[in-house]
Design an enzyme around this catalytic site. Structure first.
Site, PDB file in Angstrom:
ATOM      1  N   ASP A  31       0.811  -1.210   0.000  1.00  0.00           N
ATOM      2  CA  ASP A  31       0.000   0.000   0.000  1.00  0.00           C
ATOM      3  C   ASP A  31       0.855   1.274   0.000  1.00  0.00           C
ATOM      4  OD1 ASP A  31      -2.404   1.447   0.224  1.00  0.00           O
ATOM      5  OD2 ASP A  31      -2.283   1.469   2.416  1.00  0.00           O
ATOM      6  N   GLU A  75       3.397  -8.107   7.579  1.00  0.00           N
ATOM      7  CA  GLU A  75       2.140  -8.733   7.169  1.00  0.00           C
ATOM      8  C   GLU A  75       2.264  -9.787   6.079  1.00  0.00           C
ATOM      9  OE1 GLU A  75      -0.870  -5.825   6.342  1.00  0.00           O
ATOM     10  OE2 GLU A  75      -0.974  -5.266   8.454  1.00  0.00           O
ATOM     11  N   GLU A  95       0.677  -1.100  14.001  1.00  0.00           N
ATOM     12  CA  GLU A  95      -0.268  -0.374  13.156  1.00  0.00           C
ATOM     13  C   GLU A  95      -1.643  -0.401  13.790  1.00  0.00           C
ATOM     14  OE1 GLU A  95      -0.516  -1.326   8.964  1.00  0.00           O
ATOM     15  OE2 GLU A  95       1.679  -1.520   8.805  1.00  0.00           O
TER      16      GLU A  95
HETATM   17  C1  GCB Z   1      -1.547  -2.453   6.568  1.00  0.00           C
HETATM   18  C2  GCB Z   1      -0.229  -2.326   5.899  1.00  0.00           C
HETATM   19  C3  GCB Z   1       0.089  -0.903   5.516  1.00  0.00           C
HETATM   20  C4  GCB Z   1      -1.164  -0.212   4.993  1.00  0.00           C
HETATM   21  C5  GCB Z   1      -2.193  -0.197   6.105  1.00  0.00           C
HETATM   22  C6  GCB Z   1      -3.523   0.446   5.664  1.00  0.00           C
HETATM   23  O1  GCB Z   1      -1.859  -3.414   7.173  1.00  0.00           O
HETATM   24  O2  GCB Z   1       0.834  -2.881   6.625  1.00  0.00           O
HETATM   25  O3  GCB Z   1       1.097  -0.910   4.551  1.00  0.00           O
HETATM   26  O4  GCB Z   1      -0.921   1.066   4.518  1.00  0.00           O
HETATM   27  O5  GCB Z   1      -2.481  -1.503   6.483  1.00  0.00           O
HETATM   28  O6  GCB Z   1      -3.674   1.638   5.836  1.00  0.00           O
HETATM   29  O7  GCB Z   1      -4.354  -0.252   5.134  1.00  0.00           O
END
Ligand code: GCB
Length: 602
Positions: free
Chosen positions: A167, A421, A515
């Site tokens: 992402d 992830e 996160e």
């Molecule tokens: C996640 C990812 C990250 C994304 C985030 C999101 O799990 O590790 O790279 O940007 O979610 O905002 O969806």
């Protein structure tokens, strides 16, 4: 094992380093014909391109911005005649995602991986006292056999489109500084330090050192304090120095010594290398993360190297603003999601007393273009049973080695994250990551904790890889990807239910939320809140913090994300990911004030 020297360039009486940043020549090579056409000798009809920078956001057409494939950089450089008899190298902070380097048409280096440095030894190829032509053939395609993972598809019109299983925008180019370096034939190649503090029940510290050189002459090491006073010295390539009354590097209260390794020949110094270092220990003690033996609760962010126009190009000004904003929120930590950042970030963090979880670019090991959604919802896939797997693992381990070699002496780095992830539910994933972790365990002289960020599938019941981690990092989106909006009332219940299941495992290790977050448009307010508004982001954070505060083993909270950032286009992304606590131009959303208050007291 890495044999090339990745020491950061410096200038002193034995070493010279010249920055090659500036305006380079540039050209796309959609047909990949450059080598056949001899572009390594001279790049025909180039356009200009700033270095360091991503190329994408300078352009005004989609074909150029979204370009996937091979592209070339070129510049002239002058090598001083006085450098005769020395080693001459060109060092790239990074080229995304792979590069072949030529000097005067001759191939001098190649490198796989877009986020770590490499050097080209150009001693033979360089023309002294003359202009030389430095050329880079780079490529930004993604596959399932390299990290970060993704795919490259060729459209019917022949244009390649690169799709990451991650992402963030696939920014590409020469993202970090390039240096021309002169070193002595016999020189310091590498050094490693590790520490013991509180010696003899007092404040003395032991600094264990190892120095790698490429010659026979003796080595001397010294440590100077911030006033420039010598506080310790040692002899040999392996040994220990004692620092009386050591000033420790503390979180948000850094103290830096200067370590110097010299190769000597009688009274003459053949080579000398110096760098700032910090005396501190890190350890996991039961459910606590400790720095200098004292527990630290991690407060901060997952970040990206990402800014308007520059893309992932390093800029001191952006780094400065980011540290000022992070300090204002009372943060003390960030994760270099999802790749090792430019070395200057770590130098800054060393000075500012920030802790870093340093992450290798192992992202996208869930084969889906929207796996951030799938991961948030706990969808499972199998990934590590594919034919390309041995190649992928080799590339992955090589980058773990390069990252640890590069960053091992930074006091700010307290842990290594070996994945973000991936699929961790199959037996294949267990085998794969066992090998990656085993390899990593042999590399760090400070034995820092190893970890990786687990998505929802990496759950207490389904996940098979959390036992490899010295502390457990969770990426969770209760209240966003699941239980969002009208179901928000269930989010707290479900998050607690998961934490209760972890608690029941009695793992006895710390947990860090690497996160959690909610997309928020800086323009949107609503009473009562709805998703995407600033009020919702605050309610989401308040709910999550209530849960964190009820489990002692939760020892850190790194909000996703520090700032809004660019991603690929899609129906779930409004010109990028908007989970920033700050906007992309680094102005606070309401959530920044909430964090500032919470973290002042936490
Ligand atoms: C996640 C990812 C990250 C994304 C985030 C999101 O799990 O590790 O790279 O940007 O979610 O905002 O969806």
């Amino acid at each position: 094992m890495l044999t090339e020297s990745v020491l950061y360039p410096i200038n002193n009486e034995t070493r010279q380093s010249l920055l090659l940043d500036g305006l380079w020549n540039f050209r796309f090579d959609p047909k990949d014909e450059g080598v056949i056409q001899g572009w390594n000798n001279r790049l025909p009809a180039p356009i200009s391109m700033p270095v360091p920078s991503s190329f994408a956001d300078f352009f005004t057409t989609k074909e150029e911005r979204d370009y996937g494939g091979t592209f070339w950089y070129e510049r002239e450089l002058f090598v001083p005649r006085e450098w005769e008899g020395s080693r001459i190298k060109v060092r790239f902070g990074s080229v995304t995602h792979r590069a072949v380097v030529y000097l005067n048409g001759v191939e001098v280096a190649s490198h796989e991986g877009g986020f770590l440095p490499f050097t080209a030894d150009v001693t033979e190829a360089a023309r002294l006292g003359e202009k030389n032509i430095l050329t880079v053939r780079a490529n930004n395609e993604l596959s399932e056999a390299a990290i970060p993972c993704g795919m490259t598809v060729t459209r019917p019109d022949g244009r390649k489109v690169v799709k990451g299983y991650f992402d963030f925008f696939n920014y590409s180019g020469i993202h970090r500084s390039v240096w021309l370096m002169r070193e002595q034939e016999e020189s310091v190649q590498d050094y490693s330090l590790s520490y013991e503090i509180g010696l003899n029940g007092g404040t003395d510290a032991a600094v264990h050192f190892q120095v790698r050189t490429n010659g026979p002459h003796p080595v001397r090491v010294t440590l100077h304090d911030e006033e420039g006073k010598e506080v310790a010295r040692g002899e040999g390539t392996d040994g220990v120095m004692t620092v009386p009354n050591a000033r420790l590097w503390q979180v948000r209260n850094a103290y830096l010594y200067t370590f110097t390794a010299e190769i000597t020949d009688g009274g003459r110094v053949i080579d000398s290398y110096s760098e700032q270092v910090g005396i501190r220990t890190v350890s996991i003690e039961g459910e606590k993360i400790c720095v200098n033996g004292k527990p630290v609760y991690l407060k901060g962010f997952g970040k990206h190297e990402d800014f308007e126009v520059l893309g992932k190009g390093f800029h001191w000004g952006v780094a400065k603003r980011d540290f000022e904003c992070m300090k204002w929120t009372n943060a003390n930590c960030f994760r270099t999601s999802h790749y090792p950042y430019a070395e200057e970030w770590y130098q800054f963090a060393d000075r500012e007393g920030f802790l870093i979880i340093d992450e290798v670019p192992a992202v996208g090991m869930l084969p889906s273009l929207m796996n951030f959604v799938d991961a948030g919802q706990g969808k499972t896939y199998s990934f590590f049973d594919r034919p390309d797997m041995p190649k992928l693992k080799q590339v992955h381990i090589a980058q773990v080695e390069e990252m640890i070699a590069r960053d091992k002496n930074h006091p700010s780095v307290f842990a290594w994250s070996l994945f973000n992830e991936p699929e961790t539910t199959s037996e294949f994933s267990k085998e794969y990551f066992t090998d990656v972790f085993d390899a990593a365990r042999k590399l760090d002289p400070q034995n820092r904790p190893l970890t990786g960020a687990l998505e929802k599938g990496g759950s207490p019941d389904g996940g098979r890889c959390h036992s490899l981690c010295d502390f457990i990092c969770l990426n969770r989106y209760y209240g966003w990807y699941i239980n969002g909006g009208v179901d928000f009332d269930d989010a707290e219940k479900e998050l607690r239910a998961e934490m209760d299941r972890w608690a029941a495992l009695k793992l006895g290790v710390p947990f860090v939320f690497t996160e959690f977050g909610a997309d928020t448009l800086a323009s949107e307010h609503k009473l009562p809140s709805v998703m995407w508004t600033q009020e919702y982001q605050n309610e989401y954070l308040e709910m999550t913090f209530r849960v964190f505060d009820s489990y002692d083993f939760i020892q850190g909270e790194l909000v996703w994300n520090f700032a809004d950032f660019q991603t690929a286009e899609g129906i779930l992304r409004v010109n990028g990911n908007k989970k920033g606590v700050f906007t992309r131009t680094r102005q606070p959303k309401d959530a920044a004030f909430l964090l500032r208050k919470r973290w002042a007291e936490k």
